[in-house]
Design an enzyme around this catalytic site. Sequence first.
Site, short mmCIF file in Angstrom:
data_model
loop_
_atom_site.label_atom_id
_atom_site.label_comp_id
_atom_site.label_asym_id
_atom_site.label_seq_id
_atom_site.Cartn_x
_atom_site.Cartn_y
_atom_site.Cartn_z
N VAL A 156 0.84 -1.20 0.00
CA VAL A 156 0.00 0.00 0.00
C VAL A 156 0.88 1.25 0.00
O VAL A 156 0.64 2.19 -0.75
CB VAL A 156 -0.96 -0.01 1.20
CG1 VAL A 156 -1.82 1.25 1.20
CG2 VAL A 156 -1.85 -1.25 1.16
N ASP A 157 1.91 1.26 0.84
CA ASP A 157 2.84 2.38 0.84
C ASP A 157 3.52 2.55 -0.52
O ASP A 157 3.63 3.67 -1.05
CB ASP A 157 3.92 2.16 1.91
CG ASP A 157 3.58 2.82 3.23
OD1 ASP A 157 2.76 3.75 3.25
OD2 ASP A 157 4.14 2.39 4.25
N GLN A 158 3.99 1.44 -1.08
CA GLN A 158 4.75 1.53 -2.32
C GLN A 158 3.88 2.01 -3.48
O GLN A 158 4.29 2.87 -4.27
CB GLN A 158 5.40 0.19 -2.64
CG GLN A 158 6.52 -0.17 -1.67
CD GLN A 158 7.14 -1.51 -1.99
OE1 GLN A 158 6.67 -2.56 -1.55
NE2 GLN A 158 8.20 -1.49 -2.75
#
Length: 423
Positions: free
Chosen positions: A183-185
């Site tokens: 999700v962050d990436q």
Amino acid sequence: MTTPVTTPVTAPDARTPGALAGLKVLDLSRVLAGPLCTQMLADHGATVVKVESPAGDDTRRWGPPFLTEDTSAYYANVNRGKKNIVVDLATDQGRTILGTLLADADVVVENFKAGTLAAWGYSDNVIRERWPALIHCRITGFGTDGPLGALPGYDAVLQAYGGLMSINGEREGPPLRIGVPVVDQVTGILAFSGILLALHERQRSGRGQLVDSTLLDTVISLLHPHSASWLADGRVPSRTGSAHPTIAPYENFATLDGLFFISAGNDRQFAALADVLGEPTLAVDPRFATNPDRVRNVAELRAILTDRIARRRRAELSERLLARGVPASPVHDIAEAMTAPQVRHRELVVEQDGYRGVGVPIKLSRTPGHAAAPPSPAGGDTREVLAAAGCTAEQIAEALESGAVAAREDGPTCRGGTPSGSA
């Protein structure tokens, strides 16, 4: 299986101007999504200045392994190619310096808690009025308004909240966090895309705008095809392990020497798979003739394929299936993946000046990106950055004396592959 390649590939020539050469980016972000976004900008030629607090980015201490005394491998993999300045934004002078840096930037990327910039005198309205051409990329967990607006969010929290965990794991097991901070990436990649869209629009209007990126938006966008299925029929999807909910066969199978993944996404591929396994009649069996048939009878199909595949070895099966146009692969561990011949051929592992890292995934023919300089130590470029922003030698000396900024020109440059300690 093919013998892995171990010789690293040298990054493209750093003298080639990147597609974003001349773009000035101020990176006020920390942890992962923002730093990955700005590293991607740096990889393609932008001048990126990373601003760290005196305490430093949290991820500098996320290890082991560590590449220098205060720099983890985690930090190094998303912060290359950036100038680094330490500014204490808790001080009035530090916040004044922030204004100087904003005035010199085309793009600013930040992931502060909602209201932080406004409390320092840099609200959205102030930014628009003082620097109308500035592109402001804000990354938050849930956004700044609404029922959960301004609340903190980490990757795993959003995997849970957004339903991603619920569809990851074995059918009879518990929901699992996906093993990378996906999700962050992806938020970082979407922020990168949004910035490019805003830059393109600015060529027409001459005006900047807010790029509003949230982990929540990202995780919901990642739920396909489960979200599409729920919207169509209202049934809550269940976990299927490595299998696909609407394609069969599409999952892991055990061979004589390890796990092997097969994806037969159409009837032609399934017929080729059946032939390679010595069972050509499976392709005309009424239970398995079409993909809907195979999905409805997946347990019976899985039992037959499991028996046949268990007698084979990964390398031989991979070679034969790929030759017949059937997507398939051994299930590699990280070392096997990072040393695979095709990975090295695509220059996805780079080594230069003692730095080892993941290569540039966006390939451009005339203006190729490159893995730029290794991450600077905290404050390693403070004097240079302030001078470039128009500060005089006296102003820089005063800021250093007051503690509003810190400099470490003689600090060690981060080197990959030779861990030197731990926190």
